[in-house]
Scaffold this active site. Structure first.
Site, PDB file in Angstrom:
ATOM      1  N   TRP A 188     -11.721 -39.601  -0.889  1.00  8.23           N
ATOM      2  CA  TRP A 188     -12.996 -38.958  -0.584  1.00  8.23           C
ATOM      3  C   TRP A 188     -14.112 -39.937  -0.927  1.00  8.23           C
ATOM      4  O   TRP A 188     -14.087 -40.568  -1.975  1.00  8.23           O
ATOM      5  CB  TRP A 188     -13.210 -37.665  -1.386  1.00  8.23           C
ATOM      6  CG  TRP A 188     -14.634 -37.227  -1.251  1.00  8.23           C
ATOM      7  CD1 TRP A 188     -15.219 -36.719  -0.135  1.00  8.23           C
ATOM      8  CD2 TRP A 188     -15.675 -37.372  -2.230  1.00  8.23           C
ATOM      9  NE1 TRP A 188     -16.574 -36.525  -0.358  1.00  8.23           N
ATOM     10  CE2 TRP A 188     -16.870 -36.907  -1.621  1.00  8.23           C
ATOM     11  CE3 TRP A 188     -15.718 -37.836  -3.549  1.00  8.23           C
ATOM     12  CZ2 TRP A 188     -18.091 -36.899  -2.300  1.00  8.23           C
ATOM     13  CZ3 TRP A 188     -16.933 -37.835  -4.220  1.00  8.23           C
ATOM     14  CH2 TRP A 188     -18.116 -37.367  -3.595  1.00  8.23           C
ATOM     15  N   GLU A 229     -10.344 -36.813   3.069  1.00  7.51           N
ATOM     16  CA  GLU A 229     -11.088 -35.554   2.875  1.00  7.51           C
ATOM     17  C   GLU A 229     -12.467 -35.626   3.515  1.00  7.51           C
ATOM     18  O   GLU A 229     -13.297 -36.463   3.157  1.00  7.51           O
ATOM     19  CB  GLU A 229     -11.226 -35.279   1.366  1.00  7.51           C
ATOM     20  CG  GLU A 229     -12.010 -34.016   1.035  1.00  7.51           C
ATOM     21  CD  GLU A 229     -12.153 -33.779  -0.466  1.00  7.51           C
ATOM     22  OE1 GLU A 229     -11.889 -34.726  -1.253  1.00  7.51           O
ATOM     23  OE2 GLU A 229     -12.538 -32.668  -0.852  1.00  7.51           O
ATOM     24  N   LYS A 231     -16.269 -34.003   4.679  1.00 13.72           N
ATOM     25  CA  LYS A 231     -17.310 -33.252   3.991  1.00 13.72           C
ATOM     26  C   LYS A 231     -18.511 -33.099   4.912  1.00 13.72           C
ATOM     27  O   LYS A 231     -18.841 -34.000   5.671  1.00 13.72           O
ATOM     28  CB  LYS A 231     -17.697 -33.998   2.715  1.00 13.72           C
ATOM     29  CG  LYS A 231     -18.637 -33.269   1.814  1.00 13.72           C
ATOM     30  CD  LYS A 231     -18.644 -33.890   0.428  1.00 13.72           C
ATOM     31  CE  LYS A 231     -19.708 -33.224  -0.422  1.00 13.72           C
ATOM     32  NZ  LYS A 231     -19.622 -33.601  -1.828  1.00 13.72           N
ATOM     33  N   ASP A 262     -11.083 -29.181   2.039  1.00 10.48           N
ATOM     34  CA  ASP A 262     -11.728 -28.639   0.842  1.00 10.48           C
ATOM     35  C   ASP A 262     -12.498 -27.387   1.251  1.00 10.48           C
ATOM     36  O   ASP A 262     -13.302 -27.425   2.191  1.00 10.48           O
ATOM     37  CB  ASP A 262     -12.658 -29.708   0.235  1.00 10.48           C
ATOM     38  CG  ASP A 262     -13.311 -29.243  -1.057  1.00 10.48           C
ATOM     39  OD1 ASP A 262     -13.946 -28.167  -1.054  1.00 10.48           O
ATOM     40  OD2 ASP A 262     -13.203 -29.953  -2.075  1.00 10.48           O
ATOM     41  N   HIS A 265     -16.321 -27.630   1.977  1.00 14.90           N
ATOM     42  CA  HIS A 265     -16.860 -28.753   2.745  1.00 14.90           C
ATOM     43  C   HIS A 265     -17.207 -28.460   4.199  1.00 14.90           C
ATOM     44  O   HIS A 265     -17.266 -29.372   5.021  1.00 14.90           O
ATOM     45  CB  HIS A 265     -15.877 -29.930   2.690  1.00 14.90           C
ATOM     46  CG  HIS A 265     -15.882 -30.606   1.358  1.00 14.90           C
ATOM     47  ND1 HIS A 265     -15.319 -31.831   1.128  1.00 14.90           N
ATOM     48  CD2 HIS A 265     -16.416 -30.228   0.168  1.00 14.90           C
ATOM     49  CE1 HIS A 265     -15.477 -32.169  -0.140  1.00 14.90           C
ATOM     50  NE2 HIS A 265     -16.136 -31.206  -0.736  1.00 14.90           N
ATOM     51  N   HIS A 289      -7.938 -28.641  -1.080  1.00 10.17           N
ATOM     52  CA  HIS A 289      -8.740 -28.565  -2.288  1.00 10.17           C
ATOM     53  C   HIS A 289      -9.253 -27.138  -2.347  1.00 10.17           C
ATOM     54  O   HIS A 289     -10.273 -26.815  -1.747  1.00 10.17           O
ATOM     55  CB  HIS A 289      -9.906 -29.558  -2.252  1.00 10.17           C
ATOM     56  CG  HIS A 289      -9.535 -30.919  -2.738  1.00 10.17           C
ATOM     57  ND1 HIS A 289     -10.432 -31.940  -2.890  1.00 10.17           N
ATOM     58  CD2 HIS A 289      -8.342 -31.417  -3.150  1.00 10.17           C
ATOM     59  CE1 HIS A 289      -9.805 -33.017  -3.356  1.00 10.17           C
ATOM     60  NE2 HIS A 289      -8.536 -32.714  -3.509  1.00 10.17           N
ATOM     61  N   ASP A 297     -21.675 -26.238  -1.552  1.00  8.59           N
ATOM     62  CA  ASP A 297     -20.405 -26.778  -2.060  1.00  8.59           C
ATOM     63  C   ASP A 297     -20.448 -26.819  -3.586  1.00  8.59           C
ATOM     64  O   ASP A 297     -20.454 -27.876  -4.191  1.00  8.59           O
ATOM     65  CB  ASP A 297     -20.212 -28.196  -1.479  1.00  8.59           C
ATOM     66  CG  ASP A 297     -18.924 -28.847  -1.945  1.00  8.59           C
ATOM     67  OD1 ASP A 297     -17.975 -28.115  -2.268  1.00  8.59           O
ATOM     68  OD2 ASP A 297     -18.877 -30.089  -1.974  1.00  8.59           O
ATOM     69  N   ASP A 299     -18.409 -25.734  -5.985  1.00  7.43           N
ATOM     70  CA  ASP A 299     -17.196 -25.928  -6.785  1.00  7.43           C
ATOM     71  C   ASP A 299     -17.062 -24.931  -7.926  1.00  7.43           C
ATOM     72  O   ASP A 299     -16.752 -25.302  -9.057  1.00  7.43           O
ATOM     73  CB  ASP A 299     -17.116 -27.380  -7.303  1.00  7.43           C
ATOM     74  CG  ASP A 299     -16.870 -28.374  -6.176  1.00  7.43           C
ATOM     75  OD1 ASP A 299     -15.793 -28.324  -5.581  1.00  7.43           O
ATOM     76  OD2 ASP A 299     -17.778 -29.188  -5.881  1.00  7.43           O
ATOM     77  N   ASP A 329      -9.925 -27.884  -6.728  1.00  5.71           N
ATOM     78  CA  ASP A 329     -11.104 -28.728  -6.905  1.00  5.71           C
ATOM     79  C   ASP A 329     -12.308 -27.878  -7.267  1.00  5.71           C
ATOM     80  O   ASP A 329     -13.053 -27.443  -6.397  1.00  5.71           O
ATOM     81  CB  ASP A 329     -11.371 -29.534  -5.615  1.00  5.71           C
ATOM     82  CG  ASP A 329     -12.458 -30.591  -5.816  1.00  5.71           C
ATOM     83  OD1 ASP A 329     -12.845 -30.820  -6.985  1.00  5.71           O
ATOM     84  OD2 ASP A 329     -12.914 -31.177  -4.824  1.00  5.71           O
TER      85      ASP A 329
HETATM   86  C1  RNT Z   1     -16.372 -33.953  -3.455  1.00  2.61           C
HETATM   87  C2  RNT Z   1     -14.944 -33.760  -3.106  1.00  2.61           C
HETATM   88  C3  RNT Z   1     -13.952 -34.466  -3.989  1.00  2.61           C
HETATM   89  C4  RNT Z   1     -14.303 -34.373  -5.464  1.00  2.61           C
HETATM   90  C5  RNT Z   1     -13.215 -34.847  -6.398  1.00  2.61           C
HETATM   91  C6  RNT Z   1     -13.731 -35.132  -7.760  1.00  2.61           C
HETATM   92  O1  RNT Z   1     -17.199 -33.142  -2.736  1.00  2.61           O
HETATM   93  O2  RNT Z   1     -14.634 -32.405  -3.035  1.00  2.61           O
HETATM   94  O3  RNT Z   1     -12.684 -33.990  -3.740  1.00  2.61           O
HETATM   95  O4  RNT Z   1     -14.632 -33.075  -5.835  1.00  2.61           O
HETATM   96  O5  RNT Z   1     -12.539 -35.899  -5.854  1.00  2.61           O
HETATM   97 ZN    ZN Z   2     -12.575 -31.876  -2.791  1.00  8.78          ZN
END
Ligand code: RNT
Ligand code: ZN
Length: 422
Positions: A188, A229, A231, A262, A265, A289, A297, A299, A329
């Site tokens: 990523w 990955e 985004k 993810d 994302h 993720h 986003d 998390d 994640d």
């Molecule tokens: C960031 C991505 C990535 C990170 C990690 C730490 O937006 O989601 O995966 O969260 O690699």
């Molecule tokens: Zn991620």
């Protein structure tokens, strides 16, 4: 009075009968849910700080908020916290490491990374009998400060990050060789632009070429698997990201890589549960993720909510257990970090158990015969089926409680260990 243990067993027997009426083999469901690996992300334990430069600033458009005391500040603490968290979660686990979590007496820059810097992690994983996954870290570094890495217009900077990724693949391969289970390595990058770029193509072309260079060396999938990955945006990269969804979907499909989805994302009303089936037709394997975006986003810690359930159900309904690698994640520093791991990971496991307890064939038959009333009625009824009695029993078989007894232990650990950290 019946003992608590007996009560759990009695409830399980009744639940089993109920599921039998639907043709569900509860023991098989428990086994399947138990054996599905979930890769815990090391970075929930210390707010994505790592050990390369623990006082460095987190950058790259991601953000951890909160100041709950007691975060892990060195590898021994992080491993102790992980040991503890993992002991409170049933089922097969792995650990997902970032390059930032290397161990060395001297400063090691990203283009100097070697497998030996992760020897302690391998030793730890071996002792636990678990697999490791990996990530190159293309953020929190002076050479990523302009918000560009593999797509940077400066060839020297690109070279630096290419070298980092090449070396990361070697670390990942080393994990796979040592532990007898392939390491999934996810790339990523934060690359993007705060405001509207004049050139959307150039950075993407450079990213493609950098990735092609990184992937030049063939590494056996027996040891290592490459994932990418996408985004939609990041903090400071609101207008544009080089590694968008279309970019990586096409890239993964044409280079035979894993695609990482993810949950945070995509556009706010887009869900990754709807993408799994589509991607499965064009890409061999996926990495998830599992996360929880709230308005962005963000998390947040994974809940047992509709989307987490839908993700698990898709994996099971599509029969993709062997082709979808489940990673987590999220990073929340506003609560006990071990509690965060336990809550989020147990929720993912609960969702898997509920998914495996579903009479999928009944649902699909109803759908195929055009009986959508039955499909809806069944789906709604499944929500109140006694899956929690199965969960309690499963946890009990694993020497733990299905409820929140773990919380007392976490609170004691906080008092005895976390609050004593400097
Ligand atoms: C960031 C991505 C990535 C990170 C990690 C730490 O937006 O989601 O995966 O969260 O690699
Ligand atoms: Zn991620």
């Amino acid at each position: 009075m019946t003992s608590k243990k007996q009560a759990v067993e009695d409830a399980f027997v009744i639940a089993k009968e109920r599921y039998k009426e639907l043709g569900v083999d509860v023991d098989a469901a428990i086994k399947a849910a138990d054996e599905t690996p979930i890769s815990l992300h090391c970075w929930q334990g210390d707010d994505v700080a790592g050990f390369e430069n623990p006082d460095g600033e987190l950058s790259g458009g991601i953000q951890v908020t909160g100041c709950h005391p007691g975060k892990a500040t060195n590898p021994a603490e992080l491993r102790a916290d992980l040991d503890f968290a993992m002991s409170l979660i049933p089922g097969k686990q792995r650990l997902n490491l970032h390059a930032l979590y290397l161990e060395s007496d001297q400063y090691v820059d990203r283009d100097q990374l070697e497998p030996k810097h992760f020897a302690n992690w391998v030793k730890w994983a071996k002792a636990k009998g678990i697999g490791l996954d990996f990530n190159p870290s293309l953020f929190s570094h002076e050479k990523s400060a302009q918000g560009m890495t593999l797509s940077h217009p400066d060839a020297e900077i690109r070279e630096f990050w290419i070298e980092h990724c090449k070396r990361s693949r070697k670390v990942s391969e080393y994990f796979g060789r040592e532990l007898g289970t392939p390491s999934v390595m996810n790339i990523w990058i934060p690359d993007g632009s705060k405001d509207f770029p004049a050139d959307r193509l150039g950075p993407r072309r450079r990213l493609m070429e950098s990735l092609d260079e990184i992937l030049k060396e063939d590494i056996s999938r027996e040891f290592h698997k490459d994932a990418v990955e996408s985004k939609l945006f990041g903090i400071g990269a609101e207008a544009y990201t080089a590694g968008s969804s279309e970019f990586y979907l096409a890239y993964a499909a044409t280079r035979n890589l894993l695609l990482c989805l993810d949950a945070g994302h995509f556009h706010p009303t887009e869900v990754i549960s709807d993408k799994i089936s589509a991607v499965s037709l064009f890409v061999d394997e996926m990495l998830l993720h599992v996360s929880r975006p709230m308005r962005w986003d963000s998390d947040h810690i994974v809940l047992l909510d509709d989307e987490t359930q839908a993700i698990a159900s898709e994996i099971v309904r599509c029969g993709l257990g062997q082709r979808v690698n489940i990673g987590l994640d999220f990073f929340d520093a506003s609560v006990n970090r071990i509690g965060a791991w336990v809550i989020g990971t147990r929720n993912m496991r609960k969702a898997l158990l509920k998914a495996f307890l579903e009479p999928t064939k009944l649902l699909k038959d109803a759908e195929l015969s055009g009986n959508n009333t039955k499909r809806l009625a069944l789906m709604e009824d499944l929500k109140v089926m006694p899956w929690s009695a199965v969960w309690d029993y499963y946890c009990q078989q694993n020497g733990m409680s299905g409820g929140i007894e773990w919380l007392d232990k976490v609170e004691t650990y906080e008092k005895d260990v976390l609050l004593k950290r400097g």
